[in-house]
Design an enzyme around this catalytic site. Structure first.
Site, PDB file in Angstrom:
ATOM      1  N   GLU A 176      56.427  -9.118  51.802  1.00 19.54           N
ATOM      2  CA  GLU A 176      55.699  -9.046  53.077  1.00 19.54           C
ATOM      3  C   GLU A 176      54.223  -8.687  53.011  1.00 19.54           C
ATOM      4  O   GLU A 176      53.620  -8.420  54.042  1.00 19.54           O
ATOM      5  CB  GLU A 176      56.379  -8.053  54.030  1.00 19.54           C
ATOM      6  CG  GLU A 176      57.749  -8.499  54.482  1.00 19.54           C
ATOM      7  CD  GLU A 176      58.346  -7.617  55.580  1.00 19.54           C
ATOM      8  OE1 GLU A 176      57.872  -6.502  55.768  1.00 19.54           O
ATOM      9  OE2 GLU A 176      59.304  -8.071  56.239  1.00 19.54           O
ATOM     10  N   GLU A 200      65.035 -12.344  55.820  1.00 15.60           N
ATOM     11  CA  GLU A 200      65.185 -10.996  56.394  1.00 15.60           C
ATOM     12  C   GLU A 200      65.301 -11.073  57.901  1.00 15.60           C
ATOM     13  O   GLU A 200      64.504 -11.753  58.550  1.00 15.60           O
ATOM     14  CB  GLU A 200      63.955 -10.121  56.110  1.00 15.60           C
ATOM     15  CG  GLU A 200      64.004  -9.325  54.866  1.00 15.60           C
ATOM     16  CD  GLU A 200      62.865  -8.298  54.792  1.00 15.60           C
ATOM     17  OE1 GLU A 200      62.366  -7.864  55.849  1.00 15.60           O
ATOM     18  OE2 GLU A 200      62.485  -7.955  53.670  1.00 15.60           O
TER      19      GLU A 200
HETATM   20  C1  BMA Z   1      61.511  -5.353  56.199  1.00 15.06           C
HETATM   21  C2  BMA Z   1      61.598  -4.874  54.799  1.00 15.06           C
HETATM   22  C3  BMA Z   1      61.394  -3.412  54.631  1.00 15.06           C
HETATM   23  C4  BMA Z   1      61.845  -2.626  55.806  1.00 15.06           C
HETATM   24  C5  BMA Z   1      62.662  -3.439  56.769  1.00 15.06           C
HETATM   25  C6  BMA Z   1      63.046  -2.710  58.004  1.00 15.06           C
HETATM   26  O1  BMA Z   1      60.378  -5.918  56.603  1.00 15.06           O
HETATM   27  O2  BMA Z   1      60.889  -5.660  53.929  1.00 15.06           O
HETATM   28  O3  BMA Z   1      60.099  -3.105  54.268  1.00 15.06           O
HETATM   29  O4  BMA Z   1      62.527  -1.529  55.398  1.00 15.06           O
HETATM   30  O5  BMA Z   1      61.966  -4.541  57.146  1.00 15.06           O
HETATM   31  O6  BMA Z   1      61.931  -2.396  58.796  1.00 15.06           O
END
Ligand code: BMA
Length: 826
Positions: free
Chosen positions: A415, A505
């Protein structure tokens, strides 16, 4: 090669200001040593975190004595090999300085022969305070912080989540966190082999071996032996191995995971053996396929020529203190990942490059590994020393892991591009852009290219291959992180708004079960707004976000246990909405990795497996929504609240889809039953279908406007199911309004418990009415159930297998079983 292990020596530890020596463990770290010596309270309990921050302000010293015999000293070189020092270390042998280190992720090796003597020797490793290092180094690097509450953790190459994350405590530790030993050798040293694979049209495979020697020897040759354990081994000389009838390695769900043991011995030009190397490898090709297509550019992993829909989750470190984690610690969660039908794990970039045990398990279980380099979220420095250290780190890790059957991708960072996009494209901040590009577009890909064999590289996650960081960019190409649901507090339905190519994610938090909360705080201290619980909720405002989403969907919970339960149901609803959408999008979308699989301590978080190993509702649901053959419903429209809380629904149609990712086609039946909550079947149907490999098909559309109007959306639900060979392999319940507006009848449950051999039991549940998200528990007992958090349909009996640790009797189990469903939560 002569090896003298040092980890097993008796190590001692003290605060460098001269406190008394305590016994120490190697591999280990200061916090766990202090805990073992009862010098500090349990860092994972209550609010202890706040009181233990002094530890990282001190310098710590490890010391051990060891004996050396004359044979070791007769070797030409004696290397001190440290696989991991965390982090700002000064290494001394017999009082003389060997080296200073400042990168936790490099395996170091120094020739220390001149400092050793026969008989007793002393090794001392001093760890300077990492937080002081941060205050005194790279002072001009002051990036916008994303996770570190104190700041600037990116100036040091150390596990970034030690500095605090939105799911983890801040414990900046120190110690010898991986193996340490002496290696004596003479003449030459064999440093490793790069093995690349060519898979030919006729099915045969050629392995090319490239050995690495510390001292070049052009006439050195490889003697090799390869075996599967089952068939007779093959052996030969030279740098190419041809395997005529290879057993291919596949990701879980696509085929088997045969592993070949490859032994290589290098014989020098003098005819003497230089050394041996032995690893397990898998015969497969893995490519990241990015080709132009009608949506833009594909983003899919192709294994042995077969595109794979990646099903899985993101992995964070398995403990707050990672030193000394064992195979069984990893096995618990990785086996659970495979049990939940996952085939890929993303090792996220704010943690560590995992241990050999971790990758052994991934190889054995068929879990593809998306491997981030350990850079996350916040901008990193770009000075020459930092880049050199990062280069050495990448070189070490790529060479360590390149032979892994499971290794699918090296990814530059987590990220950093997407979070800092605005600064990185800002023409006034050219230096930042330059630093970013040097590291992630030059240094790291260069190492992967030169040393990584065939493994592809991707600069960041998410990344689109160009500067675009918008959601719509992710609909065309690259991978996407989607946090509008949760961080952005957008409606859950918005998962369906974006047609991402690969969702790497997305997540929703829930509370850990009270059984897991008991690990850190007594029952009387669990108010979620109290300090113990808030200490174990790291995301700022996280409790409010959970409550917000829970209150949108469910009724006000009758007690805190019900709130925990509802938070888990909400997490299921969100992630299932996302995954089902991404799977329906196949082949446009070719991956769905939710955030996050595991926890590093007991905490409210996005995980599907709690720190104690207990499965949250989400993990049970993951087993169902990641199943190879699934049925899912896409219900367009929504229920919206207008001015003054006037409610309106645009829900009318239900599209029933099947998604299938097994390699061979299957005949199946799709069924649907529209039910009234009073038990009546209002309408039903079935359709015979053939499921093709890697297919997502809209099988049926129902227009329910008439029936919804007639019976009321609060009183009906649709049950959908997919049967193969007469067995229901997937089913789901579709609601047409928010569950809080539905009057679920109050249930009664008939339970029959039969014990079997070895602590196993079969438990069956029958209810006369629908019980939505039925959960059962045996408080105080450890058990694994073949299913939980499921819908119990009227008049049907659901039988579940339960495996207990320890002996069980039917009366004992009957006396302790508890259960509930949604109607019991208010
Ligand atoms: C994402 C991850 C982490 C984080 C998670 C929850 O963006 O890459 O950095 O813990 O979200 O916020």
């Amino acid at each position: 090669m002569r090896v003298l292990p040092l980890a097993s020596s008796s190590w001692r530890l003290r605060d460098s200001s001269g406190s008394a020596w305590l016994p120490a463990t190697v591999p280990g770290c200061v916090h766990t040593d202090l805990l073992r010596a009862k010098a500090i309270p349990d860092p994972l309990r209550g609010t202890n975190e706040a009181g233990l921050q002094w530890i990282d302000e001190r310098d710590w010293e490890y010391s051990a004595e060891f004996k050396i015999d004359s044979e070791m000293l007769e070797e030409e070189v004696v290397d001190l090999v440290a696989d991991g020092l965390d982090t700002v270390a000064t290494v001394l042998l017999n009082g003389k300085e060997v080296a200073r280190t400042e990168n936790m992720f490099i395996g170091y090796r120094w020739n220390v022969k001149r400092l050793l003597r026969r008989g007793r020797n002393t090794i001392r490793i001093r760890f300077d305070s990492a937080t002081r290092y941060i205050r005194t180094h790279r002072k001009s690097h002051t990036p916008r912080e994303i996770n570190d509450p104190v700041g600037r953790c990116t100036v040091i190459r150390k596990e970034q989540c030690q500095f605090g994350w939105d799911w983890g405590p801040r414990y900046v530790t120190a110690g010898i966190w991986r193996d340490i030993r002496l290696e004596g050798w003479s003449g030459n040293r064999f440093a490793g082999v790069s093995v690349t694979q060519a898979h030919h049209r006729d099915g045969s495979v050629t392995l090319s071996l490239k050995h690495e020697l510390v001292r070049p020897d052009r006439r050195a040759r490889c003697r090799w032996r390869i075996s599967t354990g089952k068939e007779a081994a093959c052996s030969g000389f030279g740098s190419a191995i041809v395997i005529i009838d290879p057993k291919l390695w596949w990701p879980s769900g696509q085929g088997a995971q045969p592993l070949y043991t490859l032994e290589v011995e290098v014989v020098g030009s003098d005819g003497e053996s230089i050394g041996r190397w032995e690893r397990r490898i898998g015969l497969r090709t893995i490519a990241l396929d990015r080709r132009k297509d009608k949506w833009g550019e594909s983003f899919q992993f192709v294994v042995n020529g077969r595109p794979i829909f990646a099903k899985g989750a993101n992995w964070i470190p398995a403990g707050t203190f990672v030193a000394g984690l064992r195979r069984r610690d990893y096995a618990r969660d990785l086996e659970a990942a495979v049990a939940a039908n996952m085939n890929m794990i993303r090792v996220w970039g704010g943690g560590i490059y995992e241990s050999e045990d971790f990758y052994d398990l991934c190889d054995e279980l068929g879990l593809l590994v998306w491997q981030d380099f350990m850079f996350a979220c916040t901008l990193y420095p770009g000075d020459a020393a930092f880049l050199a250290s990062s280069r050495a780190e990448a070189d070490h890790q790529v060479r360590r892991l390149r032979h892994r059957a499971s290794l699918a991708l090296w990814c530059g960072n987590n990220e950093i591009w997407s979070i800092n996009h605005h600064e990185l494209v800002d023409p006034r901040k050219k230096a930042q852009r330059r630093h970013y590009e040097r590291l992630f577009h030059r240094v790291l890909p260069d190492i992967v290219e030169r040393k990584g064999g065939d493994t592809p590289y991707w600069p960041s996650s998410p990344w689109r291959g160009d500067e675009d960081a918008t959601h719509s960019g992710g609909e065309a190409r690259g991978d996407s992180h989607y946090w509008d649901v949760w961080h952005g507090r957008n409606p859950v339905k918005e998962y369906e708004k974006w047609n991402f190519r690969f969702a790497s994610e997305f997540g929703m938090q829930s509370y850990s079960s009270s059984a897991t909360q008991a690990m850190f705080t007594p029952a009387g201290d669990r108010n979620i707004f109290g300090s113990a619980m808030e200490t174990h909720q790291k995301n700022k405002g996280g409790n409010q976000v959970i409550l917000d989403y829970v209150s949108r969907r469910y009724r006000f919970p009758r007690d805190q246990d019900s709130l925990i339960y509802l938070s888990q149901l909400n997490q299921v609803f969100c992630i299932q909405t996302g995954v089902a959408h991404y799977r329906r999008l196949m082949p446009r979308c070719m991956g769905s990795l939710y955030w996050q699989l595991n926890d590093c301590w007991p905490v409210a978080s996005w995980s599907s497996i709690e720190f104690t190993g207990r499965w949250r509702a989400l993990h049970h649901a993951a087993r169902r929504f990641f199943a190879p053959a699934v049925v899912s419903a896409h219900v367009p429209g929504d229920e919206v609240f207008g001015l003054n809380n006037y409610r309106k629904s645009t829900v009318r149609l239900v599209h029933i889809h099947t998604c299938y990712d097994r390699p061979a086609p299957a005949k199946a039946v799709v069924r649907w039953d529209l039910m009234h909550l009073d038990g009546r079947v209002l309408q039903n149907g079935r359709r015979s279908v053939v499921l093709q490999p890697m297919s997502s098909v809209r099988q049926q559309t129902l227009d329910l406007s008439g029936l919804l109007a007639k019976f009321g959306r609060e009183r009906i639900y649709l049950r959908i199911a997919l049967e193969i060979a007469g067995k229901t392999l997937s089913e789901d319940t579709v609601l047409f309004t928010l569950p809080r507006f539905m009057d679920f009848p109050k249930p009664r449950t008939k339970i029959v418990i039969r014990t079997k051999e070895m602590g196993r039991a079969s438990v069956s549940f029958t209810s006369q009415v629908l019980q939505h998200m039925f959960e059962f528990d045996f408080p105080g007992r450890r058990f694994a159930a073949s299913d939980n958090f499921f819908d119990l349909y009227p008049g049907e009996t659901r039988e579940v297998d339960v495996q207990f640790t320890g002996k069980v009797t039917p009366p004992g189990l009957r006396g302790s079983i508890t259960h509930r469903s949604l109607a019991d939560s208010y």
